[in-house]
Design a protein around this motif. Sequence first.
Motif, PDB file in Angstrom:
ATOM      1  N   ARG A 233      36.165  43.364  44.977  1.00 52.85           N
ATOM      2  CA  ARG A 233      35.479  42.090  45.149  1.00 52.85           C
ATOM      3  C   ARG A 233      35.398  41.378  43.796  1.00 52.85           C
ATOM      4  NH1 ARG A 233      31.695  41.572  49.266  1.00 52.85           N
ATOM      5  NH2 ARG A 233      31.271  39.553  48.273  1.00 52.85           N
ATOM      6  N   ARG A 234      35.558  40.061  43.818  1.00 50.08           N
ATOM      7  CA  ARG A 234      35.514  39.304  42.572  1.00 50.08           C
ATOM      8  C   ARG A 234      34.168  39.478  41.865  1.00 50.08           C
ATOM      9  NH1 ARG A 234      38.499  35.924  39.957  1.00 50.08           N
ATOM     10  NH2 ARG A 234      40.065  35.854  41.623  1.00 50.08           N
ATOM     11  N   GLN A 239      30.854  40.656  37.224  1.00 50.12           N
ATOM     12  CA  GLN A 239      29.581  41.193  36.781  1.00 50.12           C
ATOM     13  C   GLN A 239      29.713  42.523  36.038  1.00 50.12           C
ATOM     14  OE1 GLN A 239      26.661  41.215  39.954  1.00 50.12           O
ATOM     15  NE2 GLN A 239      27.414  39.292  40.789  1.00 50.12           N
ATOM     16  N   ALA A 240      30.806  43.239  36.256  1.00 44.76           N
ATOM     17  CA  ALA A 240      30.981  44.535  35.588  1.00 44.76           C
ATOM     18  C   ALA A 240      32.443  44.731  35.207  1.00 44.76           C
ATOM     19  CB  ALA A 240      30.499  45.665  36.500  1.00 44.76           C
ATOM     20  N   PRO A 241      32.977  43.869  34.332  1.00 48.10           N
ATOM     21  CA  PRO A 241      34.401  43.974  33.972  1.00 48.10           C
ATOM     22  C   PRO A 241      34.755  45.301  33.329  1.00 48.10           C
ATOM     23  CG  PRO A 241      33.239  42.475  32.485  1.00 48.10           C
ATOM     24  CD  PRO A 241      32.308  42.763  33.618  1.00 48.10           C
ATOM     25  N   ALA A 245      37.843  47.783  34.403  1.00 46.08           N
ATOM     26  CA  ALA A 245      38.816  48.294  33.436  1.00 46.08           C
ATOM     27  C   ALA A 245      38.875  49.821  33.480  1.00 46.08           C
ATOM     28  CB  ALA A 245      38.462  47.817  32.036  1.00 46.08           C
ATOM     29  N   ALA A 246      37.717  50.458  33.586  1.00 43.62           N
ATOM     30  CA  ALA A 246      37.678  51.920  33.655  1.00 43.62           C
ATOM     31  C   ALA A 246      38.285  52.423  34.957  1.00 43.62           C
ATOM     32  CB  ALA A 246      36.237  52.408  33.512  1.00 43.62           C
ATOM     33  N   LEU A 247      38.024  51.718  36.049  1.00 36.72           N
ATOM     34  CA  LEU A 247      38.608  52.094  37.338  1.00 36.72           C
ATOM     35  C   LEU A 247      40.127  51.971  37.307  1.00 36.72           C
ATOM     36  CD1 LEU A 247      35.999  50.351  39.639  1.00 36.72           C
ATOM     37  CD2 LEU A 247      36.584  52.787  39.739  1.00 36.72           C
ATOM     38  N   GLN A 248      40.608  50.884  36.723  1.00 40.08           N
ATOM     39  CA  GLN A 248      42.050  50.679  36.619  1.00 40.08           C
ATOM     40  C   GLN A 248      42.705  51.822  35.854  1.00 40.08           C
ATOM     41  OE1 GLN A 248      43.989  48.645  38.286  1.00 40.08           O
ATOM     42  NE2 GLN A 248      44.695  46.960  36.983  1.00 40.08           N
ATOM     43  N   ASP A 322      47.790  32.426  44.981  1.00 41.39           N
ATOM     44  CA  ASP A 322      47.935  31.805  43.659  1.00 41.39           C
ATOM     45  C   ASP A 322      47.549  32.805  42.564  1.00 41.39           C
ATOM     46  OD1 ASP A 322      45.119  31.811  43.402  1.00 41.39           O
ATOM     47  OD2 ASP A 322      44.964  29.805  44.275  1.00 41.39           O
ATOM     48  N   ALA A 323      47.539  32.314  41.329  1.00 41.27           N
ATOM     49  CA  ALA A 323      47.375  33.200  40.169  1.00 41.27           C
ATOM     50  C   ALA A 323      46.043  33.945  40.159  1.00 41.27           C
ATOM     51  CB  ALA A 323      47.529  32.389  38.883  1.00 41.27           C
ATOM     52  N   ASP A 324      44.999  33.354  40.746  1.00 42.09           N
ATOM     53  CA  ASP A 324      43.681  33.989  40.706  1.00 42.09           C
ATOM     54  C   ASP A 324      43.621  35.282  41.524  1.00 42.09           C
ATOM     55  OD1 ASP A 324      42.678  32.072  39.053  1.00 42.09           O
ATOM     56  OD2 ASP A 324      41.736  30.891  40.643  1.00 42.09           O
ATOM     57  N   PHE A 325      44.606  35.486  42.369  1.00 39.74           N
ATOM     58  CA  PHE A 325      44.657  36.704  43.187  1.00 39.74           C
ATOM     59  C   PHE A 325      44.992  37.935  42.337  1.00 39.74           C
ATOM     60  CE2 PHE A 325      47.555  39.418  45.895  1.00 39.74           C
ATOM     61  CZ  PHE A 325      46.567  39.961  46.720  1.00 39.74           C
ATOM     62  N   TYR A 326      45.694  37.735  41.250  1.00 39.27           N
ATOM     63  CA  TYR A 326      46.245  38.842  40.479  1.00 39.27           C
ATOM     64  C   TYR A 326      45.387  39.154  39.257  1.00 39.27           C
ATOM     65  CZ  TYR A 326      50.354  37.762  43.294  1.00 39.27           C
ATOM     66  OH  TYR A 326      51.201  37.517  44.347  1.00 39.27           O
ATOM     67  N   HIS A 327      44.883  40.375  39.203  1.00 42.69           N
ATOM     68  CA  HIS A 327      44.110  40.807  38.034  1.00 42.69           C
ATOM     69  C   HIS A 327      45.057  41.085  36.878  1.00 42.69           C
ATOM     70  CE1 HIS A 327      41.152  42.616  35.516  1.00 42.69           C
ATOM     71  NE2 HIS A 327      41.627  43.849  35.656  1.00 42.69           N
ATOM     72  N   VAL A 328      44.733  40.579  35.722  1.00 39.25           N
ATOM     73  CA  VAL A 328      45.582  40.762  34.538  1.00 39.25           C
ATOM     74  C   VAL A 328      45.409  42.173  33.998  1.00 39.25           C
ATOM     75  CG1 VAL A 328      46.064  39.948  32.213  1.00 39.25           C
ATOM     76  CG2 VAL A 328      45.415  38.334  33.997  1.00 39.25           C
TER      77      VAL A 328
END
Length: 328
Positions: A233-234, A239-241, A245-248, A322-328
């Motif tokens: 979820r966005r 709220q907890a980037p 990052a840790a999950l990725q 669009d681009a917002d769908f893809y997490h960098v």
Amino acid sequence: MNRRELLKLAACSALMSAVPLQRAFAAKPGKLIAATPLGLPQVILARALEDPELKNLIPERELRDWKDPDQLRAWLARAEVMMTATPTNVAANLYNRGVPVVLMNVNVWGTLGMLGLEQKGSLAMMEDLAGRHVGVPWRGDMPDLVFRYLLGKAGLEVGRDVKVSYQSSPFETVQMYVAQRLDAAVLPEPMRTATRLQSVQFGQSPNELDLQQEWARLAGGEPLLPQAGVLCRRELLEQAPEQVAALQAAIGRAVDWVVRQPEDAARLGADRSPLSRQVYEGAIARTVLKMVNAQEARPALEDFFSALSELSSGFIGGKLPDADFYHV
């Protein structure tokens, strides 16, 4: 594999449809609730959530298994689940329908294949299906669209060259195939491995065709299809980037572990599900697993989505995300 196990697998493998979310971020601070279907996504997320680095950052973690698609839709609608393994087209469909989700990664790049009755002859390429009766579960979903796209590339037409019948679940497809009421069946893993093992018990030696290899031969490129990954979820990302990052990172390590230690991964899968270790070992061997972040996977996803949208634009909700769908 018995009837009860196959029923559970068929139910858990069904793809969910998009629904609007009813309220925002409802997860308890410091706790992550994730969801997964049965199969290799379950093994990957189960391993990732026990990653030592992740446990230090997120002390409370819960992994829910889908009992049926309606249950998962309800969890999403109530914002009870903030992260889930999902087919990539389902993620795109949710996003295009206004659900605030972000695709984190793609980690399943090849799970589709076919089994063919030995007495019907070789099944070395799509062209060998001419004159045969093929069973396909879930009309209009990813296995069906990949199969029909490849048939077209091979110059075969449904109804003219190949008889195709659709079943409402993989369990029904398996029943018909094992009873030899079908000449061949399109199946994802781990259902394909489970069916192959069941066929052997009945004295059959099925031929197998890898649809990723056929995609490379007929459509060009590598034998890789970006079929499934993980979305969040966005609200979680905003709220907890640091958690995302840790999950990725933990998911990446989990995928590597499954590839490097398939026996241990199969044991973990068998401990968490009704499927046997032997089924998981076969599924791992027949599935291309690698973790690629969503932004890097975008070109492959757009090529894949565009190709299958030729058959059904509703497959991804009518347009490329669009681009917002893809997490960098």
